[in-house]
Design a protein around this motif. Sequence first.
Motif, PDB file in Angstrom:
ATOM      1  N   LEU A  16       0.826  -1.198   0.000  1.00 52.22           N
ATOM      2  CA  LEU A  16       0.000   0.000   0.000  1.00 52.22           C
ATOM      3  C   LEU A  16       0.863   1.252   0.000  1.00 52.22           C
ATOM      4  O   LEU A  16       0.582   2.226  -0.691  1.00 52.22           O
ATOM      5  CB  LEU A  16      -0.909  -0.002   1.236  1.00 52.22           C
ATOM      6  CG  LEU A  16      -2.036  -1.037   1.223  1.00 52.22           C
ATOM      7  CD1 LEU A  16      -2.711  -1.081   2.583  1.00 52.22           C
ATOM      8  CD2 LEU A  16      -3.049  -0.731   0.152  1.00 52.22           C
ATOM      9  N   ALA A  17       1.932   1.217   0.790  1.00 53.26           N
ATOM     10  CA  ALA A  17       2.788   2.400   0.862  1.00 53.26           C
ATOM     11  C   ALA A  17       3.468   2.666  -0.466  1.00 53.26           C
ATOM     12  O   ALA A  17       3.531   3.805  -0.940  1.00 53.26           O
ATOM     13  CB  ALA A  17       3.840   2.211   1.962  1.00 53.26           C
ATOM     14  N   SER A  18       3.970   1.587  -1.080  1.00 48.59           N
ATOM     15  CA  SER A  18       4.646   1.788  -2.359  1.00 48.59           C
ATOM     16  C   SER A  18       3.677   2.216  -3.437  1.00 48.59           C
ATOM     17  O   SER A  18       4.002   3.022  -4.296  1.00 48.59           O
ATOM     18  CB  SER A  18       5.365   0.501  -2.778  1.00 48.59           C
ATOM     19  OG  SER A  18       4.436  -0.545  -2.978  1.00 48.59           O
ATOM     20  N   ALA A  19       2.449   1.677  -3.367  1.00 52.42           N
ATOM     21  CA  ALA A  19       1.459   2.058  -4.365  1.00 52.42           C
ATOM     22  C   ALA A  19       1.100   3.519  -4.241  1.00 52.42           C
ATOM     23  O   ALA A  19       0.843   4.204  -5.228  1.00 52.42           O
ATOM     24  CB  ALA A  19       0.205   1.194  -4.217  1.00 52.42           C
ATOM     25  N   ALA A  20       1.069   4.022  -3.021  1.00 46.14           N
ATOM     26  CA  ALA A  20       0.658   5.400  -2.789  1.00 46.14           C
ATOM     27  C   ALA A  20       1.629   6.397  -3.407  1.00 46.14           C
ATOM     28  O   ALA A  20       1.246   7.500  -3.790  1.00 46.14           O
ATOM     29  CB  ALA A  20       0.539   5.663  -1.296  1.00 46.14           C
ATOM     30  N   VAL A  21       2.893   5.997  -3.519  1.00 45.56           N
ATOM     31  CA  VAL A  21       3.867   6.939  -4.063  1.00 45.56           C
ATOM     32  C   VAL A  21       4.296   6.570  -5.472  1.00 45.56           C
ATOM     33  O   VAL A  21       5.002   7.308  -6.136  1.00 45.56           O
ATOM     34  CB  VAL A  21       5.123   7.019  -3.157  1.00 45.56           C
ATOM     35  CG1 VAL A  21       4.746   7.502  -1.782  1.00 45.56           C
ATOM     36  CG2 VAL A  21       5.817   5.664  -3.067  1.00 45.56           C
ATOM     37  N   GLY A  67       3.391 -10.991 -18.326  1.00 44.98           N
ATOM     38  CA  GLY A  67       3.220 -12.157 -17.471  1.00 44.98           C
ATOM     39  C   GLY A  67       1.785 -12.232 -16.980  1.00 44.98           C
ATOM     40  O   GLY A  67       0.955 -11.381 -17.308  1.00 44.98           O
ATOM     41  N   ASN A  68       1.503 -13.256 -16.168  1.00 43.18           N
ATOM     42  CA  ASN A  68       0.160 -13.440 -15.633  1.00 43.18           C
ATOM     43  C   ASN A  68       0.100 -13.079 -14.162  1.00 43.18           C
ATOM     44  O   ASN A  68       1.094 -13.135 -13.446  1.00 43.18           O
ATOM     45  CB  ASN A  68      -0.296 -14.890 -15.809  1.00 43.18           C
ATOM     46  CG  ASN A  68      -0.593 -15.219 -17.256  1.00 43.18           C
ATOM     47  OD1 ASN A  68      -1.051 -14.374 -18.023  1.00 43.18           O
ATOM     48  ND2 ASN A  68      -0.335 -16.462 -17.653  1.00 43.18           N
ATOM     49  N   THR A  69      -1.096 -12.728 -13.730  1.00 45.31           N
ATOM     50  CA  THR A  69      -1.341 -12.468 -12.324  1.00 45.31           C
ATOM     51  C   THR A  69      -2.410 -13.427 -11.841  1.00 45.31           C
ATOM     52  O   THR A  69      -3.164 -13.987 -12.634  1.00 45.31           O
ATOM     53  CB  THR A  69      -1.793 -11.013 -12.092  1.00 45.31           C
ATOM     54  OG1 THR A  69      -1.958 -10.787 -10.684  1.00 45.31           O
ATOM     55  CG2 THR A  69      -3.117 -10.726 -12.785  1.00 45.31           C
ATOM     56  N   THR A  70      -2.483 -13.627 -10.546  1.00 43.82           N
ATOM     57  CA  THR A  70      -3.534 -14.463  -9.954  1.00 43.82           C
ATOM     58  C   THR A  70      -4.355 -13.676  -8.949  1.00 43.82           C
ATOM     59  O   THR A  70      -5.167 -14.226  -8.225  1.00 43.82           O
ATOM     60  CB  THR A  70      -2.926 -15.691  -9.232  1.00 43.82           C
ATOM     61  OG1 THR A  70      -1.996 -15.240  -8.233  1.00 43.82           O
ATOM     62  CG2 THR A  70      -2.204 -16.590 -10.222  1.00 43.82           C
ATOM     63  N   SER A  71      -4.149 -12.355  -8.920  1.00 42.28           N
ATOM     64  CA  SER A  71      -4.793 -11.537  -7.897  1.00 42.28           C
ATOM     65  C   SER A  71      -5.124 -10.161  -8.449  1.00 42.28           C
ATOM     66  O   SER A  71      -4.241  -9.463  -8.951  1.00 42.28           O
ATOM     67  CB  SER A  71      -3.862 -11.391  -6.689  1.00 42.28           C
ATOM     68  OG  SER A  71      -4.227 -10.289  -5.886  1.00 42.28           O
ATOM     69  N   GLY A  72      -6.395  -9.760  -8.335  1.00 42.97           N
ATOM     70  CA  GLY A  72      -6.783  -8.414  -8.733  1.00 42.97           C
ATOM     71  C   GLY A  72      -6.036  -7.345  -7.961  1.00 42.97           C
ATOM     72  O   GLY A  72      -5.501  -6.394  -8.562  1.00 42.97           O
ATOM     73  N   PRO A  73      -5.981  -7.439  -6.627  1.00 39.90           N
ATOM     74  CA  PRO A  73      -5.234  -6.432  -5.867  1.00 39.90           C
ATOM     75  C   PRO A  73      -3.779  -6.321  -6.290  1.00 39.90           C
ATOM     76  O   PRO A  73      -3.234  -5.231  -6.379  1.00 39.90           O
ATOM     77  CB  PRO A  73      -5.369  -6.923  -4.425  1.00 39.90           C
ATOM     78  CG  PRO A  73      -6.671  -7.626  -4.404  1.00 39.90           C
ATOM     79  CD  PRO A  73      -6.746  -8.337  -5.725  1.00 39.90           C
ATOM     80  N   GLN A  74      -3.147  -7.467  -6.565  1.00 37.89           N
ATOM     81  CA  GLN A  74      -1.760  -7.411  -7.036  1.00 37.89           C
ATOM     82  C   GLN A  74      -1.687  -6.701  -8.376  1.00 37.89           C
ATOM     83  O   GLN A  74      -0.753  -5.932  -8.633  1.00 37.89           O
ATOM     84  CB  GLN A  74      -1.202  -8.834  -7.151  1.00 37.89           C
ATOM     85  CG  GLN A  74       0.279  -8.901  -7.516  1.00 37.89           C
ATOM     86  CD  GLN A  74       0.543  -8.792  -9.017  1.00 37.89           C
ATOM     87  OE1 GLN A  74      -0.282  -9.188  -9.834  1.00 37.89           O
ATOM     88  NE2 GLN A  74       1.695  -8.240  -9.366  1.00 37.89           N
ATOM     89  N   ASP A  75      -2.679  -6.930  -9.214  1.00 38.89           N
ATOM     90  CA  ASP A  75      -2.687  -6.330 -10.538  1.00 38.89           C
ATOM     91  C   ASP A  75      -2.787  -4.811 -10.462  1.00 38.89           C
ATOM     92  O   ASP A  75      -2.047  -4.088 -11.137  1.00 38.89           O
ATOM     93  CB  ASP A  75      -3.862  -6.897 -11.344  1.00 38.89           C
ATOM     94  CG  ASP A  75      -3.703  -6.705 -12.847  1.00 38.89           C
ATOM     95  OD1 ASP A  75      -2.560  -6.634 -13.319  1.00 38.89           O
ATOM     96  OD2 ASP A  75      -4.731  -6.643 -13.539  1.00 38.89           O
ATOM     97  N   ILE A  76      -3.691  -4.308  -9.610  1.00 44.61           N
ATOM     98  CA  ILE A  76      -3.826  -2.850  -9.538  1.00 44.61           C
ATOM     99  C   ILE A  76      -2.688  -2.211  -8.746  1.00 44.61           C
ATOM    100  O   ILE A  76      -2.339  -1.055  -8.982  1.00 44.61           O
ATOM    101  CB  ILE A  76      -5.206  -2.413  -8.986  1.00 44.61           C
ATOM    102  CG1 ILE A  76      -5.452  -2.932  -7.573  1.00 44.61           C
ATOM    103  CG2 ILE A  76      -6.312  -2.864  -9.936  1.00 44.61           C
ATOM    104  CD1 ILE A  76      -6.749  -2.395  -6.940  1.00 44.61           C
ATOM    105  N   GLN A  77      -2.089  -2.960  -7.819  1.00 47.00           N
ATOM    106  CA  GLN A  77      -0.888  -2.433  -7.148  1.00 47.00           C
ATOM    107  C   GLN A  77       0.252  -2.296  -8.159  1.00 47.00           C
ATOM    108  O   GLN A  77       1.020  -1.334  -8.107  1.00 47.00           O
ATOM    109  CB  GLN A  77      -0.460  -3.357  -6.007  1.00 47.00           C
ATOM    110  CG  GLN A  77      -1.333  -3.243  -4.769  1.00 47.00           C
ATOM    111  CD  GLN A  77      -0.743  -4.032  -3.617  1.00 47.00           C
ATOM    112  OE1 GLN A  77       0.194  -3.583  -2.962  1.00 47.00           O
ATOM    113  NE2 GLN A  77      -1.288  -5.203  -3.370  1.00 47.00           N
ATOM    114  N   SER A  78       0.362  -3.264  -9.061  1.00 42.39           N
ATOM    115  CA  SER A  78       1.392  -3.181 -10.094  1.00 42.39           C
ATOM    116  C   SER A  78       1.174  -1.966 -10.980  1.00 42.39           C
ATOM    117  O   SER A  78       2.132  -1.314 -11.413  1.00 42.39           O
ATOM    118  CB  SER A  78       1.391  -4.460 -10.937  1.00 42.39           C
ATOM    119  OG  SER A  78       1.785  -5.577 -10.167  1.00 42.39           O
ATOM    120  N   ALA A  79      -0.093  -1.644 -11.261  1.00 45.70           N
ATOM    121  CA  ALA A  79      -0.391  -0.437 -12.036  1.00 45.70           C
ATOM    122  C   ALA A  79      -0.047   0.806 -11.233  1.00 45.70           C
ATOM    123  O   ALA A  79       0.508   1.779 -11.768  1.00 45.70           O
ATOM    124  CB  ALA A  79      -1.859  -0.422 -12.444  1.00 45.70           C
ATOM    125  N   ALA A  80      -0.369   0.783  -9.939  1.00 44.13           N
ATOM    126  CA  ALA A  80      -0.108   1.955  -9.102  1.00 44.13           C
ATOM    127  C   ALA A  80       1.375   2.250  -8.964  1.00 44.13           C
ATOM    128  O   ALA A  80       1.781   3.411  -8.853  1.00 44.13           O
ATOM    129  CB  ALA A  80      -0.727   1.749  -7.711  1.00 44.13           C
TER     130      ALA A  80
END
Length: 335
Positions: A16-21, A67-80
């Motif tokens: 969460l912290a890394s995504a925020a910045v 690559g592939n993801t198995t988690s929506g939250p991981q996917d949007i964190q990667s975008a963030a």
Amino acid sequence: MTSTRRNFLGLSLLGLASAAVGCSTAGGASGAETRTLRYQGWAGDVSLPELAADLGYLGDVKLEWVGNTTSGPQDIQSAATGQVDFGGAFNGAVVKLKAAGAPIRSVIGYYGADEFAYNGFYVPEDSPIRTARDLIGKKVGMNTLGAHHEAMLGIYLKRNGLSPEEVKKVEPIALPPVNIEQSVRQGQIEVGVLGGILRDKALEKGGLRKLFSDFDLLGAFTAGTYVFTEKFLRDNPNTVRTFVSGVARAIEWSRTTPREQVVERKVAILTGRGRNEDPAALRYWKSTGVAQKGGRITDEELNVWIDWLAERGEIAKAQVKVTDLYTNDFNELAR
């Protein structure tokens, strides 16, 4: 897509912290917009952007699979954090990540619930469970805790008059989706949540009865959205408009094209990309479940999760304004 991918309570504080910045570095710096969008796929599935690209709806915008993801939250964190340019997840995950300070914004819906694409809560046919009150003291198996399925369970119990203390006596249990049907049939749990191919195969065998579904509860609704960072939207508005409008067209193509043709197209895409994937699940596809034309996002589709997270104490309502969560400005079909 199914909601089995959208566990958002597992977001780590570090993530969460890394995504925020975090922010995407594509575009902006040189003044030229990027026309290549990095993204994560899903093994054995064909996403709406992939379908849009195959249909020629993305113009000169290219997709770069990383690559592939198995988690929506991981996917949007990667975008963030800029590891990919866009990602998609259950709207509850989007709300929670935004509340944590991530500079993201939803631009289009991509999956949901309708009469064909829904997640049902099933009991054995001869089970005495017939009402919400019958669930007190019972175990409800679902793919993961704190996501779409647990939210639906909570809404069902509350709507049917259970007090907060009574709701706590209903026990959600996390199980691998492929084990849920067997666990219900063997009596290890009293209720199991099934959707998509797993639901259809279980119902083909008989012996199960639906208690309720997300579609029964809320009607047709869009449950997940694609997000970009605010910076990416500022730096690459034309690219985003091409992408979003192309995905919107793919949604409508899926809605208006005979199911057999949609399945045939998806299978051809999957087998043609050479990733050694099994297309079996695609043959059970029935609908995207997207409620609004072209994936247009509405306040109601996000407010329900703001309220639910606030009730659970996961966020404070003041942390998130629904108007800051999404925009339909890039979607030509939403006008």
